[in-house]
Design a protein around this motif. Structure first.
Motif, short mmCIF file in Angstrom:
data_model
loop_
_atom_site.label_atom_id
_atom_site.label_comp_id
_atom_site.label_asym_id
_atom_site.label_seq_id
_atom_site.Cartn_x
_atom_site.Cartn_y
_atom_site.Cartn_z
N LEU A 147 47.38 102.45 6.43
CA LEU A 147 48.67 103.11 6.65
C LEU A 147 49.60 102.25 7.49
CD1 LEU A 147 50.42 105.61 6.24
CD2 LEU A 147 49.36 106.60 8.29
N THR A 148 49.04 101.60 8.52
CA THR A 148 49.86 100.75 9.40
C THR A 148 50.44 99.57 8.63
OG1 THR A 148 48.53 101.36 11.33
CG2 THR A 148 49.85 99.35 11.49
N GLU A 149 49.61 98.90 7.85
CA GLU A 149 50.08 97.75 7.06
C GLU A 149 51.09 98.18 6.01
OE1 GLU A 149 49.60 94.47 7.38
OE2 GLU A 149 48.65 95.01 9.27
N TRP A 150 50.82 99.32 5.36
CA TRP A 150 51.74 99.81 4.34
C TRP A 150 53.09 100.17 4.94
CZ3 TRP A 150 54.39 104.39 3.59
CH2 TRP A 150 55.02 104.53 2.35
N THR A 151 53.08 100.79 6.13
CA THR A 151 54.32 101.17 6.80
C THR A 151 55.17 99.94 7.09
OG1 THR A 151 53.26 103.10 7.82
CG2 THR A 151 55.30 102.30 8.83
N GLU A 152 54.54 98.85 7.53
CA GLU A 152 55.28 97.62 7.80
C GLU A 152 55.88 97.05 6.51
OE1 GLU A 152 56.09 96.20 10.72
OE2 GLU A 152 55.26 98.06 11.52
N SER A 153 55.12 97.12 5.42
CA SER A 153 55.63 96.63 4.14
C SER A 153 56.81 97.48 3.67
CB SER A 153 54.52 96.67 3.09
OG SER A 153 53.47 95.80 3.43
N PHE A 154 56.70 98.78 3.81
CA PHE A 154 57.76 99.70 3.39
C PHE A 154 59.03 99.45 4.21
CE2 PHE A 154 58.93 104.46 2.87
CZ PHE A 154 59.82 104.14 1.86
N ARG A 155 58.86 99.29 5.54
CA ARG A 155 60.01 99.00 6.40
C ARG A 155 60.67 97.68 6.00
NH1 ARG A 155 60.32 102.21 10.96
NH2 ARG A 155 58.40 103.28 11.58
N SER A 156 59.84 96.68 5.70
CA SER A 156 60.36 95.38 5.31
C SER A 156 61.21 95.47 4.06
CB SER A 156 59.19 94.41 5.09
OG SER A 156 59.62 93.23 4.43
N LEU A 157 60.70 96.17 3.05
CA LEU A 157 61.44 96.30 1.79
C LEU A 157 62.74 97.07 1.97
CD1 LEU A 157 58.99 96.95 -1.19
CD2 LEU A 157 60.77 95.22 -0.98
N PHE A 158 62.69 98.13 2.74
CA PHE A 158 63.90 98.93 2.94
C PHE A 158 64.97 98.12 3.66
CE2 PHE A 158 66.46 102.18 5.15
CZ PHE A 158 66.90 102.88 4.03
N GLN A 159 64.57 97.33 4.65
CA GLN A 159 65.53 96.49 5.37
C GLN A 159 66.11 95.41 4.44
OE1 GLN A 159 66.78 97.08 8.27
NE2 GLN A 159 65.43 98.83 8.65
N LEU A 160 65.28 94.87 3.54
CA LEU A 160 65.77 93.87 2.60
C LEU A 160 66.80 94.47 1.64
CD1 LEU A 160 62.44 92.03 1.70
CD2 LEU A 160 64.40 91.05 2.91
N VAL A 161 66.59 95.71 1.23
CA VAL A 161 67.55 96.39 0.35
C VAL A 161 68.84 96.67 1.11
CG1 VAL A 161 68.02 98.59 -0.80
CG2 VAL A 161 65.91 97.37 -1.29
#
Length: 334
Positions: free
Chosen positions: A12-26
Motif C-alpha cells: 500500500l505504501t509503495e502504491w500510494t507513492e506511485s499514485f501520487r507521482s502519476l497524479f502530480q505528473l498529470v
C-alpha cells in the motif's frame, strides 16, 4: 498476502507513492493521462488540454448508488453525462411510462444527483397554489422520489453510471481514492493487492511491461499474408504509434482489428459530450488551451499526435474496431 499485515502495508505504501507521482505528473502536464484499474471500477485521469478541456478531469466507471452517495458526502462534485434524463422521465404521464421503454429515457445530459432541491421547492409551491393539500403534495413527491431512486439504481454498474469530475474536484477524487477501502479486493487471488496503474509515461515505481506478441504466416489464394497478434493493455497513444510503425516499415497496405476492453468503452462515449460542453461555454479561454497544449509538449508523445489528442473536435474520440491503410494514396480508413 491478505493475512500478512507487513506485506499489505508495504504494498500500500509503495502504491500510494506511485499514485501520487502519476497524479502530480498529470497536474504538471508531463503525463497526458493514466488509468487506475481498481477492484470494482476503473478511473481515467486526464491532463488539462486533452480534448480541448482547459482543466484536468477524471472519469470513473462503473459506479453504484452507494459510491456516488459517498462521493457527495466527501464533497466531490460530479456529473453523469451518460445517465438518463431523470426530469424527462419524472414528467412523463403514467400512460407514457407504461408505453415507453426504460431505455428511451437515456441521453447525454449532466446530472449530479437524482434530486434538485430548488426544483422540488418550486414544484411544491406550484402544487400548493393549485389548491392541493399538503398530504396530496407529499404523496406526489414520494412517488417522484421512488421513480428517481429506481432510475438511479437502474444505471448502477452500467456504462450509464459513468461519473465525471473536473478541475479541483479531480484533486478531491484523488484524495478519496487514496483512502478508499474498496480499491482492493478482500478475497480471492488478488486480495489486498492495490489497483494497477497504467500510463504512457514513466512514473515512480512504474515498470515497463512487454506485451505478448505472436507472428503468423497465412496462405490464401496462393498469396502469402503476414499477421502479428499483440495481446495486453494497449493504451490510446500506443495504437497510433503501432500504426505508424507498420506504415513506415511493412512497405505495403495493411489492416488492423482491435478488441475493446468493454469496461472502458464508456470513456469513449462520454468524451464527445465533455468536449462539446467546453466548446459551448461562452467565455472560452483560448489562452489557457494554448498554454496547456504547449506544456503537454513535454509529456512524451509526438507533436502530431499531441495535436490530435488536444483537438476540441468531439468526433476525434471514438472506439476503433478496425483500421485500414492504403499504400497507393497513403491514407487510412476506419
Amino acid at each position: 498476502m491478505a493475512t500478512n499485515d507487513e506485506v499489505k502495508q508495504a504494498l500500500l505504501t509503495e502504491w500510494t507513492e506511485s499514485f501520487r507521482s502519476l497524479f502530480q505528473l498529470v497536474r504538471a502536464r508531463h503525463c497526458p493521462y493514466f488509468y487506475v484499474c481498481a477492484n470494482t471500477f476503473t478511473v481515467l485521469f486526464r491532463a488539462a488540454g486533452l480534448c480541448g478541456a482547459p482543466e484536468p478531469c477524471a472519469l470513473l466507471v462503473p459506479s453504484t448508488r452507494g459510491l456516488r452517495q459517498t462521493l457527495r458526502q466527501e464533497d466531490v462534485e460530479f456529473t453523469m453525462p451518460l445517465r438518463p434524463d431523470i426530469k424527462k422521465c419524472l414528467n412523463r404521464s403514467d400512460e407514457d411510462r407504461k408505453n415507453t421503454s426504460h431505455d428511451s429515457c437515456y441521453d447525454t445530459m449532466d446530472c449530479a444527483g437524482a434530486d434538485d432541491d430548488d426544483a422540488d421547492e418550486d414544484a411544491d409551491e406550484l402544487l400548493s397554489q393549485m389548491g392541493l393539500e399538503t398530504e396530496q403534495i407529499k404523496k406526489i413527491s414520494n412517488a417522484q422520489a421512488r421513480v428517481a431512486a429506481g432510475l438511479e439504481r437502474g444505471v448502477d454498474s452500467a456504462h450509464e453510471s459513468l461519473v465525471l469530475v473536473r478541475g479541483s474536484d479531480a484533486q478531491a477524487l484523488f484524495n478519496f481514492l487514496l483512502n478508499c477501502r474498496s480499491l482492493a479486493s478482500s478475497s480471492g487471488p488478488l486480495a489486498a493487492v492495490p489497483p494497477t496503474l497504467l500510463a504512457p509515461t514513466a512514473f515512480h515505481g512504474g515498470t515497463l511491461q512487454s506485451l505478448k506478441m505472436r507472428e503468423n504466416v497465412i496462405l490464401s489464394d496462393s498469396k502469402k499474408y503476414y499477421s502479428i497478434e499483440v495481446r495486453g493493455p494497449i493504451l490510446p497513444t500506443a495504437v497510433h504509434a503501432l500504426l505508424e510503425v507498420a506504415r513506415s516499415s511493412c512497405g505495403s497496405s495493411f489492416s488492423a482489428t482491435l478488441a475493446h476492453h468493454q469496461p472502458t468503452l464508456a470513456f469513449c462515449w462520454a468524451s464527445p459530450g465533455i468536449t462539446q460542453d467546453e466548446i459551448s461555454k461562452e467565455n472560452e479561454n483560448h489562452f489557457a488551451k494554448a498554454f496547456n497544449k504547449e506544456n503537454l509538449s513535454d509529456c512524451g508523445i509526438s507533436e502530431q499526435l499531441l495535436a490530435h489528442f488536444c483537438s476540441p473536435d468531439p468526433s476525434v474520440v471514438r472506439p476503433l474496431d478496425s483500421v485500414k491503410y492504403n499504400l497507393e494514396d497513403d491514407t487510412y480508413t476506419w
